[in-house]
Design an enzyme around this catalytic site. Structure first.
Site, PDB file in Angstrom:
ATOM      1  N   SER A 113      60.773  30.034   0.256  1.00  0.00           N
ATOM      2  CA  SER A 113      59.674  29.935   1.208  1.00  0.00           C
ATOM      3  C   SER A 113      58.692  31.089   0.974  1.00  0.00           C
ATOM      4  CB  SER A 113      60.242  29.904   2.629  1.00  0.00           C
ATOM      5  OG  SER A 113      59.297  29.433   3.554  1.00  0.00           O
ATOM      6  N   ASP A 150      59.597  18.378   1.463  1.00  0.00           N
ATOM      7  CA  ASP A 150      59.583  19.663   2.155  1.00  0.00           C
ATOM      8  C   ASP A 150      58.477  19.683   3.201  1.00  0.00           C
ATOM      9  OD1 ASP A 150      59.274  22.466   2.844  1.00  0.00           O
ATOM     10  OD2 ASP A 150      60.404  22.927   1.029  1.00  0.00           O
ATOM     11  N   HIS A 162      63.504  21.643   3.981  1.00  0.00           N
ATOM     12  CA  HIS A 162      62.829  22.840   3.492  1.00  0.00           C
ATOM     13  C   HIS A 162      63.703  23.513   2.447  1.00  0.00           C
ATOM     14  CE1 HIS A 162      60.084  26.086   3.393  1.00  0.00           C
ATOM     15  NE2 HIS A 162      60.759  26.930   4.169  1.00  0.00           N
TER      16      HIS A 162
END
Length: 522
Positions: free
Chosen positions: A242, A460, A490
């Site tokens: 991320s 995602d 994610h």
């Protein structure tokens, strides 16, 4: 105020709770290869000044005092296999011999089942995620990597144990949660929304003082290179998830010749400015919500319309729960969105929506509390404080309220459920922020670096798939190696794809990246 899309740890942890820099080399004179990674192609880059070359030896050669870990705030101490320490780094890299701050570290030493490669440094996202509390929670996912690496993580500067930023107390946080409408539709609500934003920034400046101007992603990347040297590694081996992909890309740009084996998963689009990033998030979460409704045999448009009606009800009157608190429209936004980080948590969304239809907001409130890291006693973590302070220092963008209002229709068109919140957020997030931002978008070009594996997941929600391709392209030809997973949630690694996990493990353990543009269907 609470920005969505914060931490990859939400996905890895399943629903509840969050969890997801360090350094400068003596001179960036490596050859771009670790001996097993194929060298990047293209002409030899012109040498750039090494940001670490002026660091005193007292920092680059410091000895870490590893010892048993204490319990992090709001958590419990990890097991005996974990050791913690503190790394000293300059407060201001423009004054490398000046005042220092501490960066909290954690590690689990290699199990020694194979030849040790070095340390593998993790950042799980945010910005604002604590690696010290996060890595022990996720370590089981990295057992195969621990055979040949020490697993290492850290709290980036301004986060948790590393001079963590706190901008308001728990009572003020709960009061704002109750009173501030994050999708204001009257002049009075707009005034309250932007006053709360300005008050938050003022609180950060008052509490953090000189630190608030020195917690950028570039600062954290320089810290990461100090860490590399102190750990005794010639190259940095790194796993970023991320926001951790943005941090890793920044490191690669600053220290291309110190890049070892880097993996980016759940990739932030480095080409997007703050407006583009908000649009990406609106698109990604709406896509995930549509996929959720499709999985139930429901029409996505009808499902979105049902949620919009729920928001209208909550905007008019917050809903009762099993506690003395009520579910507001803003908390419902958060409670719904958190379930979209992982397909495994879609059943929680079903329950939350069904209960809300019956007039009970307890389930959605519990989900929102998990995202906001609020415990049963009413204490909140400071991750959202650090997230905001770091991101507002990183970005120059200061969208005005009028500009945000002009874009609301576009945002609603992208996402009828989440667009309005994210549209307002473009102005509210850094409103009247006390320090100026540094750039429009991060620079990640890394000519001369070893290959970096960039993993994109087509489903995602938080960092949409398109960002992975843009990251691979911006890293440069022969550097970015793009891997696609046709999945949900994610992040990709550890989410059920043996193809993805095998490709990542092979690269990190053997130094052999997959073929560029490889696709994993399962």
């Amino acid at each position: 105020m609470q920005r969505f899309v914060r931490s990859a740890a939400l996905a890895a942890a399943g629903v509840l709770v969050a969890g997801l820099a360090a350094g400068c080399g003596a001179s960036d004179d490596g050859d771009g290869s670790d001996g097993k990674n194929p060298s990047a192609t293209g002409p030899e880059p012109k040498p750039k000044p090494d940001p670490s070359s002026t660091l005193p030896a007292s920092l680059t050669s410091q000895k870490l005092d590893w010892s048993g870990c204490k319990a992090p705030e709001g958590g419990s101490a990890p097991g005996a296999e974990w050791q913690c320490s503190t790394l000293k780094v300059p407060l201001d890299y423009g004054k490398p011999g000046g005042e220092t701050i501490g960066v909290a570290l954690i590690r689990a030493k290699s199990t020694g089942k194979g030849d040790r490669i070095g340390s593998l440094v993790f950042n799980f996202g945010g910005p604002g995620g604590s690696g010290v509390s996060g890595l022990p929670s996720f370590a089981d996912s990295y057992d195969s990597l621990r055979e040949r690496y020490d697993l290492v993580s850290f709290d980036p500067r301004g986060v948790a144990g590393s001079e963590g930023v706190r901008c308001r107390d728990d009572d003020a946080t709960q009061a704002a949660e109750k009173k501030v409408d994050l999708t204001p539709d009257t002049a009075a609500e707009e005034k309250a929304y932007f006053k709360d934003a300005a008050d938050f920034g003022a609180g950060c400046a008052q509490a953090s003082k000189k630190l608030i101007g020195h917690i950028s992603t570039a600062d954290a990347a320089r810290d990461m290179d100090v860490l590399r040297q102190v750990l005794g590694d010639d190259k940095l081996h790194y796993f970023g998830v991320s926001y951790g992909t943005e941090l890793g890309g920044t490191y690669a740009h600053l220290f291309p010749r110190r890049v070892g084996r880097l993996v980016f998963d759940a990739v932030v689009d480095p080409s997007a400015d703050s407006i583009g990033h908000a649009e990406n998030q609106a698109r990604g979460f709406q896509r995930a919500l549509d996929n959720y409704f499709k999985s139930r045999g429901e029409d996505p448009k009808a499902g979105a319309a049902k949620i919009e009606k729920l928001f209208e009800r909550l905007d008019a009157e917050p809903m009762r729960t099993s506690s003395d608190r009520k579910l507001t429209e803003s908390l419902a936004h958060t409670g719904i969105l958190v379930t979209l980080y992982s397909k495994q948590t879609w059943p929680s969304l079903t329950r939350g929506l069904e209960d809300a239809e019956k007039g009970d907001g307890s389930a959605l409130l519990q989900l929102a509390d998990a995202y906001n890291e609020r415990d049963a006693s009413g204490r909140y973590s400071t991750q959202s404080h650090s997230q905001r302070a770091i991101s507002c220092l990183d970005t120059k963008a200061r969208t005005t309220p009028a500009e945000a209002k002009q874009r609301l229709d576009r945002f609603r068109g992208i996402s009828p459920v989440f667009g309005e919140f994210l549209g307002w957020d473009t102005a509210g997030w850094c409103h009247e922020w006390p320090v100026a931002g540094l750039h429009e978008s991060p620079e990640v070009s890394a000519e001369g670096a070893a290959p970096i594996l960039v993993v994109g997941n087509t489903g995602d929600p938080a960092t949409p798939y398109e960002g992975a391709r843009k990251m691979a392209d911006e890293l440069g030809k022969g550097v970015g190696v793009h891997l696609t997973w046709k999945g949900e949630g994610h992040g990709a690694y550890g989410n059920g794809s043996s193809c993805v996990d095998g490709a990542v493990d092979t690269y990190l353990l053997e130094g052999t990246p997959p073929k560029n543009n490889k696709t994993c269907d399962s």
